[in-house]
Design a protein around this motif. Structure first.
Motif, PDB file in Angstrom:
ATOM      1  N   ARG A  17      50.548  29.093  29.837  1.00 31.55           N
ATOM      2  CA  ARG A  17      49.149  29.540  29.901  1.00 31.55           C
ATOM      3  C   ARG A  17      48.393  28.780  30.980  1.00 31.55           C
ATOM      4  O   ARG A  17      47.642  29.377  31.768  1.00 31.55           O
ATOM      5  CB  ARG A  17      48.468  29.331  28.550  1.00 31.55           C
ATOM      6  N   ARG A  20      49.649  29.892  34.304  1.00 27.06           N
ATOM      7  CA  ARG A  20      49.477  31.336  34.500  1.00 27.06           C
ATOM      8  C   ARG A  20      50.776  31.989  34.966  1.00 27.06           C
ATOM      9  O   ARG A  20      50.808  32.734  35.956  1.00 27.06           O
ATOM     10  CB  ARG A  20      48.317  31.625  35.454  1.00 27.06           C
ATOM     11  N   ARG A  22      54.479  33.786  33.072  1.00 30.43           N
ATOM     12  CA  ARG A  22      55.034  34.278  31.814  1.00 30.43           C
ATOM     13  C   ARG A  22      55.847  33.164  31.154  1.00 30.43           C
ATOM     14  O   ARG A  22      56.564  32.420  31.823  1.00 30.43           O
ATOM     15  CB  ARG A  22      55.920  35.497  32.056  1.00 30.43           C
ATOM     16  N   ARG A  66      55.579  28.067  40.796  1.00 33.33           N
ATOM     17  CA  ARG A  66      54.546  29.103  40.674  1.00 33.33           C
ATOM     18  C   ARG A  66      53.950  29.413  42.042  1.00 33.33           C
ATOM     19  O   ARG A  66      53.742  30.580  42.389  1.00 33.33           O
ATOM     20  CB  ARG A  66      53.458  28.639  39.716  1.00 33.33           C
ATOM     21  N   GLN A  70      54.431  33.154  43.667  1.00 33.08           N
ATOM     22  CA  GLN A  70      53.265  34.017  43.860  1.00 33.08           C
ATOM     23  C   GLN A  70      53.139  34.463  45.312  1.00 33.08           C
ATOM     24  O   GLN A  70      52.691  35.556  45.580  1.00 33.08           O
ATOM     25  CB  GLN A  70      51.995  33.284  43.423  1.00 33.08           C
ATOM     26  N   SER A 220      37.812  32.478  34.087  1.00 29.54           N
ATOM     27  CA  SER A 220      38.973  32.988  34.831  1.00 29.54           C
ATOM     28  C   SER A 220      40.213  32.996  33.957  1.00 29.54           C
ATOM     29  O   SER A 220      41.050  33.889  34.061  1.00 29.54           O
ATOM     30  CB  SER A 220      39.204  32.141  36.093  1.00 29.54           C
ATOM     31  N   VAL A 221      40.337  31.996  33.081  1.00 31.69           N
ATOM     32  CA  VAL A 221      41.483  31.960  32.148  1.00 31.69           C
ATOM     33  C   VAL A 221      41.416  33.145  31.192  1.00 31.69           C
ATOM     34  O   VAL A 221      42.413  33.805  30.932  1.00 31.69           O
ATOM     35  CB  VAL A 221      41.497  30.630  31.367  1.00 31.69           C
ATOM     36  N   ALA A 224      42.399  36.282  33.001  1.00 27.31           N
ATOM     37  CA  ALA A 224      43.833  36.346  33.237  1.00 27.31           C
ATOM     38  C   ALA A 224      44.578  36.699  31.955  1.00 27.31           C
ATOM     39  O   ALA A 224      45.516  37.507  31.963  1.00 27.31           O
ATOM     40  CB  ALA A 224      44.327  35.010  33.789  1.00 27.31           C
ATOM     41  N   ASN A 225      44.162  36.094  30.854  1.00 24.17           N
ATOM     42  CA  ASN A 225      44.811  36.387  29.566  1.00 24.17           C
ATOM     43  C   ASN A 225      44.583  37.843  29.149  1.00 24.17           C
ATOM     44  O   ASN A 225      45.471  38.502  28.608  1.00 24.17           O
ATOM     45  CB  ASN A 225      44.280  35.446  28.481  1.00 24.17           C
ATOM     46  N   ALA A 228      46.801  40.078  31.162  1.00 23.83           N
ATOM     47  CA  ALA A 228      48.197  40.009  30.748  1.00 23.83           C
ATOM     48  C   ALA A 228      48.449  40.831  29.500  1.00 23.83           C
ATOM     49  O   ALA A 228      49.546  41.273  29.247  1.00 23.83           O
ATOM     50  CB  ALA A 228      48.574  38.543  30.483  1.00 23.83           C
TER      51      ALA A 228
END
Length: 228
Positions: A17, A20, A22, A66, A70, A220-221, A224-225, A228
């Motif tokens: 998490r 960011r 999986r 990451r 990305q 922002s978290v 993003a969640n 997803a």
């Protein structure tokens, strides 16, 4: 500092998490896996541990992967070999949580390791420009996310914005994102409860800008969640 790097900090789910990525991706990086009857070694561990707990060093190194995944779909086989060679060249278990491959004096070893591993030019960590060894954009971006003491990673900026004061540190708030020791999650909870930003800044002895940064990060978290 080695004890800091070895400290068990997060569950796989929490580390994924914060990074960011999986959880299944992070698990593969840590433990390897099987596909079409073939076994694949871990990337961040020298061998599977059968553990879903993530150490501080593993968290930092996963931040490096990451950054690359990305920006480039770097082949994992070559990247795995590259990290193995870095371990050998720098004689450390966590070469990407060590500053030396990123500074001028260590870039030659990193350059040699990436070419020996067969990494394509698009996936290099170190490149040559005007006869000088320079960090590539993903490597430089990762290095700037990390707070270093001597050669050891002691903090990580989870926000992509270089100006953000939000940090995760192994010895502050159990590794939760925070600003000046105050959890961004707590700041967000106070805001959700109806406190205005000036009141929150006074409550926790923060500047108004600190509160704004904390809320921007938490929003922002959430986004993003939700995506997803």
């Amino acid at each position: 500092m080695s004890s800091v790097l070895d400290r068990e900090m997060y569950s796989e789910a929490e580390a994924a998490r914060l990074l960011r990525v999986r959880q299944s991706t992070l698990h593969y990086w840590l433990e390897g896996g099987q596909a079409r009857g073939k076994s694949y070694k871990p990337i961040l561990r020298d061998k599977p541990r059968g553990s879903r707990t993530v150490t501080w060093a593993e968290f930092v190194e996963a931040g490096f992967l990451r950054e690359y995944r990305q920006k480039h779909k770097v082949p994992m086989a070559e990247l795995r070999k590259f990290i193995e060679l870095l371990r050998q060249e720098f004689d450390v278990p966590y070469p990407l949580a060590d500053r030396r491959p990123f500074v001028v004096s260590g870039r030659r070893l990193a350059y040699d390791a990436q070419t020996a591993a067969g990494l394509g030019v698009d996936f290099w960590m170190v490149t040559v420009a005007d006869d000088q060894l320079m960090l590539t954009t993903p490597a430089d971006s990762f290095s700037q996310r990390v707070d270093w003491v001597d050669d050891t990673a002691v903090g990580y900026r989870p926000d992509a914005n270089l100006e953000s004061p939000v940090r995760v540190k192994p010895d502050v708030r159990f590794g939760k994102p925070s600003i000046n020791g105050v959890s961004t999650e707590v700041i967000s909870e106070q805001h959700d409860a109806g406190e205005d930003r000036d009141a929150i800044s006074e409550m926790y002895a923060l500047t108004r800008a600190d509160v704004d940064w904390a809320l921007a990060y938490e929003f922002s978290v959430r986004a993003a969640n939700h995506a997803a």
